[in-house]
Design a protein around this motif. Structure first.
Motif, PDB file in Angstrom:
ATOM      1  N   ILE A 146      24.820  -8.697  26.847  1.00 54.63           N
ATOM      2  CA  ILE A 146      25.011  -9.261  28.183  1.00 54.63           C
ATOM      3  C   ILE A 146      25.708 -10.608  28.090  1.00 54.63           C
ATOM      4  CG2 ILE A 146      23.855  -9.985  30.302  1.00 54.63           C
ATOM      5  CD1 ILE A 146      23.597  -6.973  29.682  1.00 54.63           C
ATOM      6  N   ALA A 147      26.868 -10.704  28.739  1.00 50.72           N
ATOM      7  CA  ALA A 147      27.625 -11.955  28.735  1.00 50.72           C
ATOM      8  C   ALA A 147      27.646 -12.537  30.149  1.00 50.72           C
ATOM      9  CB  ALA A 147      29.037 -11.722  28.210  1.00 50.72           C
ATOM     10  N   THR A 148      26.565 -13.202  30.491  1.00 48.94           N
ATOM     11  CA  THR A 148      26.485 -13.968  31.749  1.00 48.94           C
ATOM     12  C   THR A 148      25.252 -14.861  31.619  1.00 48.94           C
ATOM     13  OG1 THR A 148      26.544 -13.863  34.179  1.00 48.94           O
ATOM     14  CG2 THR A 148      25.107 -12.277  33.069  1.00 48.94           C
ATOM     15  N   GLU A 149      24.881 -15.523  32.700  1.00 50.99           N
ATOM     16  CA  GLU A 149      23.709 -16.398  32.691  1.00 50.99           C
ATOM     17  C   GLU A 149      22.463 -15.564  32.344  1.00 50.99           C
ATOM     18  OE1 GLU A 149      20.897 -19.542  34.000  1.00 50.99           O
ATOM     19  OE2 GLU A 149      20.847 -17.358  34.248  1.00 50.99           O
ATOM     20  N   THR A 150      21.587 -16.139  31.523  1.00 50.33           N
ATOM     21  CA  THR A 150      20.512 -15.330  30.961  1.00 50.33           C
ATOM     22  C   THR A 150      19.418 -14.929  31.969  1.00 50.33           C
ATOM     23  OG1 THR A 150      19.340 -17.328  30.278  1.00 50.33           O
ATOM     24  CG2 THR A 150      20.828 -16.314  28.658  1.00 50.33           C
ATOM     25  N   GLY A 151      19.415 -15.539  33.143  1.00 48.14           N
ATOM     26  CA  GLY A 151      18.414 -15.157  34.141  1.00 48.14           C
ATOM     27  C   GLY A 151      18.504 -13.692  34.532  1.00 48.14           C
ATOM     28  N   ILE A 152      19.674 -13.099  34.376  1.00 47.04           N
ATOM     29  CA  ILE A 152      19.865 -11.700  34.756  1.00 47.04           C
ATOM     30  C   ILE A 152      19.035 -10.769  33.870  1.00 47.04           C
ATOM     31  CG2 ILE A 152      21.842 -11.327  33.235  1.00 47.04           C
ATOM     32  CD1 ILE A 152      21.463  -9.883  36.775  1.00 47.04           C
ATOM     33  N   LEU A 153      18.632 -11.243  32.698  1.00 48.73           N
ATOM     34  CA  LEU A 153      17.886 -10.363  31.779  1.00 48.73           C
ATOM     35  C   LEU A 153      16.592  -9.872  32.416  1.00 48.73           C
ATOM     36  CD1 LEU A 153      18.392 -12.383  28.479  1.00 48.73           C
ATOM     37  CD2 LEU A 153      19.589 -10.313  29.189  1.00 48.73           C
ATOM     38  N   HIS A 154      15.928 -10.740  33.160  1.00 50.23           N
ATOM     39  CA  HIS A 154      14.668 -10.358  33.800  1.00 50.23           C
ATOM     40  C   HIS A 154      14.896  -9.200  34.774  1.00 50.23           C
ATOM     41  CE1 HIS A 154      10.650 -10.801  35.410  1.00 50.23           C
ATOM     42  NE2 HIS A 154      11.126 -10.971  36.631  1.00 50.23           N
ATOM     43  N   ARG A 155      15.936  -9.319  35.559  1.00 52.85           N
ATOM     44  CA  ARG A 155      16.221  -8.268  36.544  1.00 52.85           C
ATOM     45  C   ARG A 155      16.640  -6.971  35.853  1.00 52.85           C
ATOM     46  NH1 ARG A 155      17.301  -6.883  41.730  1.00 52.85           N
ATOM     47  NH2 ARG A 155      19.419  -6.292  42.282  1.00 52.85           N
ATOM     48  N   LEU A 156      17.449  -7.103  34.811  1.00 56.53           N
ATOM     49  CA  LEU A 156      17.869  -5.903  34.077  1.00 56.53           C
ATOM     50  C   LEU A 156      16.660  -5.192  33.470  1.00 56.53           C
ATOM     51  CD1 LEU A 156      21.053  -7.330  32.319  1.00 56.53           C
ATOM     52  CD2 LEU A 156      21.022  -5.404  33.914  1.00 56.53           C
TER      53      LEU A 156
ATOM     54  N   ARG B 291      29.616  -7.086  16.077  1.00 56.26           N
ATOM     55  CA  ARG B 291      29.469  -6.738  14.656  1.00 56.26           C
ATOM     56  C   ARG B 291      28.017  -6.374  14.340  1.00 56.26           C
ATOM     57  NH1 ARG B 291      33.202 -10.848  13.623  1.00 56.26           N
ATOM     58  NH2 ARG B 291      31.564 -12.391  13.309  1.00 56.26           N
ATOM     59  N   ASP B 292      27.089  -7.168  14.902  1.00 54.46           N
ATOM     60  CA  ASP B 292      25.679  -6.972  14.571  1.00 54.46           C
ATOM     61  C   ASP B 292      25.082  -5.741  15.250  1.00 54.46           C
ATOM     62  OD1 ASP B 292      25.968  -9.222  13.130  1.00 54.46           O
ATOM     63  OD2 ASP B 292      24.798 -10.530  14.450  1.00 54.46           O
ATOM     64  N   LEU B 293      25.552  -5.420  16.430  1.00 55.13           N
ATOM     65  CA  LEU B 293      25.031  -4.263  17.176  1.00 55.13           C
ATOM     66  C   LEU B 293      26.208  -3.386  17.600  1.00 55.13           C
ATOM     67  CD1 LEU B 293      22.318  -5.922  19.511  1.00 55.13           C
ATOM     68  CD2 LEU B 293      21.914  -4.379  17.596  1.00 55.13           C
ATOM     69  N   PRO B 294      26.808  -2.695  16.661  1.00 58.45           N
ATOM     70  CA  PRO B 294      28.054  -1.976  16.966  1.00 58.45           C
ATOM     71  C   PRO B 294      27.896  -0.857  17.993  1.00 58.45           C
ATOM     72  CG  PRO B 294      27.248  -1.444  14.753  1.00 58.45           C
ATOM     73  CD  PRO B 294      26.420  -2.577  15.235  1.00 58.45           C
ATOM     74  N   GLY B 295      26.696  -0.344  18.201  1.00 62.56           N
ATOM     75  CA  GLY B 295      26.536   0.751  19.155  1.00 62.56           C
ATOM     76  C   GLY B 295      26.240   0.293  20.567  1.00 62.56           C
ATOM     77  N   ALA B 296      26.100  -1.012  20.766  1.00 63.71           N
ATOM     78  CA  ALA B 296      25.704  -1.508  22.082  1.00 63.71           C
ATOM     79  C   ALA B 296      26.884  -1.523  23.045  1.00 63.71           C
ATOM     80  CB  ALA B 296      25.125  -2.911  21.954  1.00 63.71           C
ATOM     81  N   GLU B 297      26.595  -1.343  24.328  1.00 61.64           N
ATOM     82  CA  GLU B 297      27.623  -1.508  25.351  1.00 61.64           C
ATOM     83  C   GLU B 297      27.654  -2.979  25.755  1.00 61.64           C
ATOM     84  OE1 GLU B 297      28.944   1.574  27.929  1.00 61.64           O
ATOM     85  OE2 GLU B 297      26.920   2.374  27.971  1.00 61.64           O
ATOM     86  N   LEU B 298      28.861  -3.471  25.992  1.00 61.49           N
ATOM     87  CA  LEU B 298      29.042  -4.887  26.309  1.00 61.49           C
ATOM     88  C   LEU B 298      29.336  -5.040  27.802  1.00 61.49           C
ATOM     89  CD1 LEU B 298      29.512  -7.853  25.522  1.00 61.49           C
ATOM     90  CD2 LEU B 298      31.843  -7.219  24.850  1.00 61.49           C
ATOM     91  N   LEU B 299      28.483  -5.801  28.500  1.00 65.91           N
ATOM     92  CA  LEU B 299      28.670  -6.052  29.931  1.00 65.91           C
ATOM     93  C   LEU B 299      29.038  -7.524  30.101  1.00 65.91           C
ATOM     94  CD1 LEU B 299      25.564  -4.119  31.390  1.00 65.91           C
ATOM     95  CD2 LEU B 299      27.729  -3.215  30.489  1.00 65.91           C
ATOM     96  N   ILE B 300      30.225  -7.777  30.636  1.00 66.99           N
ATOM     97  CA  ILE B 300      30.748  -9.149  30.732  1.00 66.99           C
ATOM     98  C   ILE B 300      31.006  -9.515  32.188  1.00 66.99           C
ATOM     99  CG2 ILE B 300      32.608 -10.714  30.055  1.00 66.99           C
ATOM    100  CD1 ILE B 300      33.198  -9.031  27.710  1.00 66.99           C
ATOM    101  N   HIS B 301      30.555 -10.693  32.580  1.00 63.74           N
ATOM    102  CA  HIS B 301      30.871 -11.199  33.915  1.00 63.74           C
ATOM    103  C   HIS B 301      32.298 -11.747  33.898  1.00 63.74           C
ATOM    104  CE1 HIS B 301      30.635 -13.556  37.592  1.00 63.74           C
ATOM    105  NE2 HIS B 301      29.552 -12.869  37.900  1.00 63.74           N
TER     106      HIS B 301
END
Ligand code: SF4
Length: 360
Positions: free
Chosen positions: A289-299, A240-250
């Motif tokens: 991003i729907a997974t453990e937040t450590g992935i944010l650094h790599r992304l 709802r807050d970011l309607p244009g974003a792509e959602l990546l789910i583990h």
């Protein structure tokens, strides 16, 4: 390799790749797991964040020690950023398994959790494998014991056992195939359609596999406490807050099944490595991003200039955050903690792992 190209390697049930069976959308989790061993925020004490001013000197010391001890440093993409930055290789279980199997160094230091270090030892029995903190466990791996698996197999004689790589060596040794979230679909597709499949231990991954392969799976009711804690409401709020974003789910996430019901073109179910590859190639500039937040650094490293927003900032694996630069340095310096796997268990587990690696 695409899923349709996958072939089992020396499997006891070896067969040509098969077409999917008639689709089923009914969960068939037939056996309830016993409560997992204690896990969660209270079970381990996570060291506080380090002082970034100390990182460069520690990292230089670690690189020198790695050189002196002929060691390769592997880090899972859920590890602390400063650990990822000092590692030789960063990635998910499948990528790191491959690296461990082919690394020329005589020592592997695994900055991850215990089943990953066990896996490295199984694939590289002649190498020394070190885990910087022995408390680095996994709630998902703890959700099934080898005794429970043997009892489950006895209830379903003749079934093929597919274990997610997040399992102990003893559980792998009782399995026909291992898989990761990167290749689980290909592994399922490589099994003849007339064979019953016991899938363990993650029920959310199992339910997702059932949907994407059209195969009816018998699924163990295990879960990762981090991914199970990412709920549909988290995703809905951010959508709802970011309607244009792509959602990546583990696919381990507790929200996966429900999100799939309403999934559009902007929703992608991906492994952690899949997320990195997708974000690098996508034209979108904002991702949920729907997974453990450590992935944010790599992304952020691999796709600079793009925006990555965790749908749940509390999705933190305390086991993955146990490894600090100081512990990694001491692991190299003191040769601790060396991981070993009994030879008979390793030999049987290796077969399941080699099939996983071969399938791609
Ligand atoms: S994030 Fe979940 S599956 Fe991964 S190591 Fe932590 S507890 Fe295990």
């Amino acid at each position: 390799m695409s899923p349709d190209d996958a072939k089992p390697v020396a499997a006891p049930t070896a067969a040509a790749p098969t077409a999917a069976a008639a689709p089923t959308v009914t969960p068939v989790a037939t056996t309830a797991a016993a409560p997992p061993a204690a896990f969660g925020p209270g079970s381990v004490t996570v060291p506080p964040p380090g002082d970034p001013a100390t990182f460069p000197a520690l990292q230089a010391e670690i690189r020198q020690l790695a050189h002196d001890h002929d060691a390769v440093i592997l880090a899972h993409s859920y590890e602390r950023p400063e650990i990822q930055d000092v590692a030789d290789h960063v990635g998910d279980s499948l990528r790191l398994s491959r690296v461990a199997a082919s690394a020329p160094e005589s020592t592997i230091v695994f900055c991850g959790v215990s089943f990953m270090a066990e896996t490295a030892k199984i694939l590289s029995p002649d190498k020394r494998v070190l885990l910087p903190d022995l408390k680095a466990g996994c709630s998902l791996a703890d959700s099934i014991t080898v005794e429970q698996l043997r009892a489950w197999k006895a209830e379903h004689r003749g079934a093929i056992v597919v274990s997610y790589v997040n399992t102990t060596a003893a559980v792998k040794a009782e399995s026909d195939y291992c898989c990761t979230s990167s290749n689980a679909r290909a592994v399922i597709n490589a099994i003849p359609v007339d064979r019953q499949i016991l899938f363990l231990p993650d029920m959310f991954l199992g339910l997702w596999l059932q949907r994407v392969t059209g195969r009816k799976l018998t699924i163990w009711l295990g879960e990762c406490h981090v991914h199970a804690g990412i709920r549909p409401a988290d995703v809905e709020q951010w959508h709802r807050d970011l309607p244009g974003a792509e959602l990546l789910i583990h696919p381990e996430c507790g929200c996966t099944s429900q999100v799939l019901e309403a999934a559009g073109d902007d929703v992608h179910i991906l492994s952690t490595e899949g997320m990195v590859t997708y974000a690098m190639g996508s034209k979108a500039d904002t991702f949920l991003i729907a997974t453990e937040t450590g992935i944010l650094h790599r992304l952020e490293q691999k796709a600079p200039g793009k925006r990555f927003v965790p749908v749940n900032r509390e999705a933190v694996c305390q086991y993955m955050k146990l490894t600090t630069l100081e512990k990694l340095r001491d692991s190299l310096r003191l040769g601790v903690y060396e991981i070993d796997v009994p030879a008979d268990i390793a030999a049987r587990a290796r077969l399941a792992l080699e099939r996983m690696i071969a399938i791609g």
